[in-house]
Design a protein around this motif. Structure first.
Motif, mmCIF file in Angstrom:
data_model
loop_
_atom_site.group_PDB
_atom_site.id
_atom_site.type_symbol
_atom_site.label_atom_id
_atom_site.label_comp_id
_atom_site.label_asym_id
_atom_site.label_seq_id
_atom_site.Cartn_x
_atom_site.Cartn_y
_atom_site.Cartn_z
ATOM 1 N N ARG A 123 0.828 -1.206 0.000
ATOM 2 C CA ARG A 123 0.000 0.000 0.000
ATOM 3 C C ARG A 123 0.864 1.258 0.000
ATOM 4 N NH1 ARG A 123 -4.746 -1.983 4.285
ATOM 5 N NH2 ARG A 123 -6.044 -2.987 2.675
ATOM 6 N N ALA B 91 0.826 4.175 -2.842
ATOM 7 C CA ALA B 91 0.634 5.592 -2.507
ATOM 8 C C ALA B 91 1.785 6.432 -3.044
ATOM 9 C CB ALA B 91 0.518 5.754 -0.990
ATOM 10 N N ALA C 137 -5.346 8.191 -0.035
ATOM 11 C CA ALA C 137 -5.494 7.301 1.121
ATOM 12 C C ALA C 137 -6.559 6.249 0.870
ATOM 13 C CB ALA C 137 -5.835 8.121 2.368
ATOM 14 N N THR D 156 -5.520 3.582 -1.894
ATOM 15 C CA THR D 156 -4.423 2.671 -1.540
ATOM 16 C C THR D 156 -4.693 1.885 -0.264
ATOM 17 O OG1 THR D 156 -3.290 4.522 -0.425
ATOM 18 C CG2 THR D 156 -2.671 4.048 -2.712
ATOM 19 N N PHE E 65 -5.387 2.934 2.864
ATOM 20 C CA PHE E 65 -5.070 3.494 4.177
ATOM 21 C C PHE E 65 -6.303 4.092 4.853
ATOM 22 C CE2 PHE E 65 -0.754 3.408 2.418
ATOM 23 C CZ PHE E 65 -0.079 2.830 3.478
ATOM 24 N N LEU F 103 -2.406 7.472 6.336
ATOM 25 C CA LEU F 103 -1.404 7.580 5.266
ATOM 26 C C LEU F 103 -0.171 8.321 5.767
ATOM 27 C CD1 LEU F 103 -0.755 7.259 2.173
ATOM 28 C CD2 LEU F 103 -1.796 9.515 1.877
#
Length: 353
Positions: A273, A277, A292, A295, A297, A303
């Motif tokens: 992740r 990002a 965020a 990805t 989060f 993030l």
């Protein structure tokens, strides 16, 4: 890479050249390996052409060859297959592709630079493997060779004994990684400093990309899980979801990750992740809440915590570093030529994400 235990043995590197080859694809890796010899490496580099004669590069420069393909008698540790602007013509040259196959059979590791990936693919050496090439040609590689799993955002990809790298200078990144594998991080770091290049580039195309280095596993149930995380980092990847996807228990998933990947499921997911990002921040202008969410989060604060924990920099500062040449920029994730990584992860927190 080839070995997890760097040593002091010698390594032979064969660089294959042909008419129209791109000059930096050849000289970049050679410079890395020969510079490594100044810091404890023991590389023997040989340039091989199809007939042993010199070739004219795409830049018009003449390159001499040490050997013809038929003169190569001993196995080499690394075969470097560079690319060239006329790759579309090269992949139709059956004699050239036969040479690539012959050299590959005599090599412990085969590595392409830039569009050299097209030669490996056309020779059938990348079937079923992950690979990368210059971002401009990644889609073309994927459409022409559908059996190749193309990773367009990677600086380089390792899948088994095959390594492929992105455009031109990425051959230097790949070669540095091989030096580190052969002789350790200190030697590779010394080479990077001497050449004034990154030991490890920051960004979603990190040379140690978790998503693209294809962890070795013969467990198809685990491969399904790894592929799902790589293909959609923002999806639900809790332990329960992973176990359901693999058709096994949570305990079994955890054990397979330790045995096959060398880390916990939570750490692996967060690393993937984080890289996703980084790629979005490097190349796009999406606001932080969108990055965020896409990805996995969930929130900008989660993030931010992940970036600070792993890279020592906020997402905003990371994005800013790709909007400037970087001189005088504060808060950079790059310190002394390498990204500073601190692997402190709360597994329980991530599993509940």
């Amino acid at each position: 890479m080839m070995s997890k235990h760097p040593g002091t043995g010698s390594h032979t590197v064969t660089v294959f050249v042909f008419p129209g080859v791109r000059l930096l694809d050849v000289t970049g890796p050679i410079e890395v390996f020969t510079t490594a010899n100044e810091f404890g490496g023991r590389y023997r580099v040989q340039i091989v052409s199809q007939d042993g004669r010199e070739v004219i590069t795409s830049a018009g420069t003449r390159l001499g060859a040490d050997l013809s393909v038929d003169d190569v008698q001993e196995p080499c540790d690394v075969l470097v297959v560079p690319g060239g602007p006329e790759w579309d013509t090269l992949i139709k040259d059956d004699a050239l592709l036969d040479v690539v196959r012959q050299l590959d059979e005599n090599s412990r590791c085969t590595a392409s630079v830039c569009t050299g990936a097209f030669l490996l693919a056309a020779a059938g050496l990348l079937n079923g493997r992950r690979a990368t090439t210059h971002w401009r040609h990644a889609q073309e590689l994927a459409s022409r060779f559908p059996s190749v799993r193309v990773a367009p955002d990677a600086i380089f990809v390792q899948d088994g004994q095959m390594m492929t790298s992105a455009g031109v200078s990425a051959g230097i990144d790949l070669s540095l990684a091989l030096v580190e594998d052969h002789y350790g991080a200190e030697v590779a770091r010394s080479v990077a400093k001497d050449m004034v290049v990154f030991m490890q580039r920051p960004g979603g195309q990190s040379q140690f990309s978790v998503r693209t280095r294809a962890p070795h596993t013969h467990q198809q149930m685990l491969r399904r899980v790894l592929d799902a995380v790589a293909e959609n980092p923002g999806a639900n990847h809790t332990l329960t979801a992973m176990a359901r996807r693999a058709g096994i228990s949570v305990r079994h998933v955890t054990r397979l990750f330790y045995e096959e990947v060398g880390t916990t499921p939570a750490r692996y997911v967060e690393q993937v992740r984080l890289e996703a990002a980084q790629a979005l921040l490097e190349t796009g202008d999406d606001p932080m809440p969108v990055v965020a969410r896409r990805t996995g989060f969930g929130s900008p604060e989660s993030l931010r915590r992940a970036f600070v924990r792993h890279l020592g920099v906020t997402p905003g500062a990371f994005r800013a570093s790709f909007r400037t040449a970087g001189r005088g920029h504060e808060g950079s994730a790059v310190r002394g030529g390498a990204v500073v990584v601190e692997a402190r992860v709360d597994d329980d927190e991530l599993s509940a994400a």
